[in-house]
Design a protein around this motif. Structure first.
Motif, PDB file in Angstrom:
ATOM      1  N   TYR A  37       0.846  -1.184   0.000  1.00 27.49           N
ATOM      2  CA  TYR A  37       0.000   0.000   0.000  1.00 27.49           C
ATOM      3  C   TYR A  37       0.889   1.244   0.000  1.00 27.49           C
ATOM      4  O   TYR A  37       1.944   1.277   0.620  1.00 27.49           O
ATOM      5  CB  TYR A  37      -0.907   0.042   1.235  1.00 27.49           C
ATOM      6  N   LYS A  38       0.409   2.266  -0.663  1.00 23.55           N
ATOM      7  CA  LYS A  38       1.100   3.561  -0.722  1.00 23.55           C
ATOM      8  C   LYS A  38       0.277   4.580   0.054  1.00 23.55           C
ATOM      9  O   LYS A  38      -0.940   4.667  -0.129  1.00 23.55           O
ATOM     10  CB  LYS A  38       1.232   3.986  -2.191  1.00 23.55           C
ATOM     11  N   GLN A  39       0.958   5.350   0.904  1.00 23.02           N
ATOM     12  CA  GLN A  39       0.289   6.400   1.667  1.00 23.02           C
ATOM     13  C   GLN A  39       0.976   7.725   1.370  1.00 23.02           C
ATOM     14  O   GLN A  39       1.965   8.095   2.000  1.00 23.02           O
ATOM     15  CB  GLN A  39       0.341   6.087   3.161  1.00 23.02           C
ATOM     16  N   MET A  45      -4.516   5.870   2.021  1.00 20.10           N
ATOM     17  CA  MET A  45      -3.768   4.719   1.528  1.00 20.10           C
ATOM     18  C   MET A  45      -4.417   4.145   0.282  1.00 20.10           C
ATOM     19  O   MET A  45      -5.641   4.008   0.210  1.00 20.10           O
ATOM     20  CB  MET A  45      -3.696   3.631   2.592  1.00 20.10           C
ATOM     21  N   ILE A  46      -3.594   3.808  -0.685  1.00 15.56           N
ATOM     22  CA  ILE A  46      -4.094   3.174  -1.889  1.00 15.56           C
ATOM     23  C   ILE A  46      -3.275   1.917  -2.179  1.00 15.56           C
ATOM     24  O   ILE A  46      -2.084   1.852  -1.869  1.00 15.56           O
ATOM     25  CB  ILE A  46      -4.056   4.127  -3.105  1.00 15.56           C
ATOM     26  N   LEU A  47      -3.941   0.940  -2.764  1.00 12.83           N
ATOM     27  CA  LEU A  47      -3.271  -0.311  -3.077  1.00 12.83           C
ATOM     28  C   LEU A  47      -2.365  -0.129  -4.288  1.00 12.83           C
ATOM     29  O   LEU A  47      -2.766   0.442  -5.293  1.00 12.83           O
ATOM     30  CB  LEU A  47      -4.299  -1.395  -3.372  1.00 12.83           C
ATOM     31  N   PHE A  64       5.434  -1.019 -11.288  1.00 11.37           N
ATOM     32  CA  PHE A  64       5.594  -1.682  -9.993  1.00 11.37           C
ATOM     33  C   PHE A  64       5.601  -3.197 -10.175  1.00 11.37           C
ATOM     34  O   PHE A  64       4.756  -3.746 -10.888  1.00 11.37           O
ATOM     35  CB  PHE A  64       4.447  -1.290  -9.059  1.00 11.37           C
ATOM     36  N   SER A  65       6.537  -3.849  -9.551  1.00 12.26           N
ATOM     37  CA  SER A  65       6.587  -5.303  -9.601  1.00 12.26           C
ATOM     38  C   SER A  65       7.083  -5.814  -8.253  1.00 12.26           C
ATOM     39  O   SER A  65       7.678  -5.059  -7.468  1.00 12.26           O
ATOM     40  CB  SER A  65       7.509  -5.784 -10.723  1.00 12.26           C
ATOM     41  N   VAL A  66       6.799  -7.069  -7.996  1.00 14.37           N
ATOM     42  CA  VAL A  66       7.239  -7.664  -6.732  1.00 14.37           C
ATOM     43  C   VAL A  66       8.160  -8.834  -7.008  1.00 14.37           C
ATOM     44  O   VAL A  66       8.125  -9.444  -8.069  1.00 14.37           O
ATOM     45  CB  VAL A  66       6.049  -8.108  -5.853  1.00 14.37           C
ATOM     46  N   ASN A  67       8.982  -9.116  -6.000  1.00 13.93           N
ATOM     47  CA  ASN A  67       9.777 -10.340  -6.002  1.00 13.93           C
ATOM     48  C   ASN A  67       9.298 -11.155  -4.806  1.00 13.93           C
ATOM     49  O   ASN A  67       9.642 -10.857  -3.657  1.00 13.93           O
ATOM     50  CB  ASN A  67      11.270 -10.022  -5.882  1.00 13.93           C
ATOM     51  N   PHE A  68       8.459 -12.141  -5.078  1.00 15.69           N
ATOM     52  CA  PHE A  68       7.849 -12.946  -4.032  1.00 15.69           C
ATOM     53  C   PHE A  68       8.629 -14.238  -3.886  1.00 15.69           C
ATOM     54  O   PHE A  68       8.696 -15.044  -4.823  1.00 15.69           O
ATOM     55  CB  PHE A  68       6.383 -13.230  -4.392  1.00 15.69           C
TER      56      PHE A  68
ATOM     57  N   GLU B 104      -9.426  -6.621  -2.143  1.00 18.84           N
ATOM     58  CA  GLU B 104      -8.724  -5.346  -1.987  1.00 18.84           C
ATOM     59  C   GLU B 104      -9.506  -4.437  -1.053  1.00 18.84           C
ATOM     60  O   GLU B 104     -10.713  -4.242  -1.229  1.00 18.84           O
ATOM     61  CB  GLU B 104      -8.560  -4.650  -3.335  1.00 18.84           C
ATOM     62  N   GLN B 105      -8.819  -3.896  -0.085  1.00 18.84           N
ATOM     63  CA  GLN B 105      -9.457  -2.962   0.833  1.00 18.84           C
ATOM     64  C   GLN B 105      -9.200  -1.541   0.371  1.00 18.84           C
ATOM     65  O   GLN B 105      -8.070  -1.164   0.082  1.00 18.84           O
ATOM     66  CB  GLN B 105      -8.952  -3.180   2.262  1.00 18.84           C
TER      67      GLN B 105
END
Lengths: 115, 116
Positions: A37-39, A45-47, A64-68, B104-105
């Motif tokens: 989430y970004k604040q 806050m937004i996802l 935006f990408s993730v390394n899971f 999603e919240q």
């Protein structure tokens, strides 16, 4: 109990560069969800991005990408081509699969994008 | 685009007083949440609510706290007798589902509660 740890309280990056924010978590669950989430300074806050633990493929959303890494319980966020508007607090969050929707947040990382 | 709204944006109260924080979730959402963030600290889960019942609550959510959906649109958090340590930003959130692809919240802008 689940915990989420963000070990970088503050980070900075030059505009147009790439930055990676770290997140680790601890859980005994096998089925769960992870979120970034970004604040922004306005504080709503937004996802940014979400990942389902059963999916091996890393989630991507534009820059935006993730390394899971499920075995390592690591969930880092990579921001490519950083923009001034990316300046914000970023929270990593965990949700176990179930019917309550409880989010467990990390401490947050403040990201400053410099011109 | 639909959004979660919260009122008031800032509430100042005296210790021991009751406060009610109000939220209007997104209209087709079925799951509702309250979180709080003490200044400089992490966001903490308080409670989740579905079908007019509490689904889960944290240790923070003691007998001084209650939630209610008094009508088809509002979702409220009541603190019966505020303490100094209740001073925080309180966020409301809502989601279509608690699990699965629609979990999603969406968060509201928050209510800053100051207890004097």
């Amino acid at each position: 109990a689940q915990t989420v740890t963000q070990s970088q309280p503050e980070m900075s990056v030059q505009e147009a560069e790439t930055v990676t924010l770290s997140c680790t978590y601890d859980t005994s669950e096998n089925n769960y969800y992870l979120f970034w989430y970004k604040q922004p300074p306005s504080r709503q806050m937004i996802l940014v991005i979400r990942q389902e633990a059963y999916k091996q493929q890393n989630a991507t959303e534009n820059r935006f990408s993730v390394n899971f890494q499920k075995a390592a319980k690591s969930f880092s966020l990579k921001i490519s081509d950083s923009q001034l508007g990316d300046t914000a607090m970023y929270f990593c969050a965990f949700m176990k699969h179930g019917n309550t929707g409880k989010l467990i947040f990390g401490q947050g990382t403040t990201l400053q994008v410099k011109p | 685009e639909p959004e979660v709204t919260q009122t008031p944006s800032h509430q100042v109260t005296q210790m021991g007083q009751e406060v009610i924080l109000r939220c209007v979730p997104i209209s087709n959402h079925l799951y509702f949440y309250w979180y709080r963030q003490i200044l400089g600290q992490k966001v903490e889960f308080l409670v989740s609510f579905y079908n007019n019942e509490i689904s889960e609550k944290s240790e923070i959510f003691d007998d001084q706290f209650s939630v209610e959906r008094p009508d088809g649109s509002n979702f409220t958090l009541k603190i019966r007798s505020t303490k100094l340590e209740d001073s925080a930003m309180y966020f409301c959130a809502s989601s279509e589902r608690a699990s699965g692809v629609m979990n999603e919240q969406f968060f509201g802008p928050g209510t800053r509660l100051t207890v004097l």
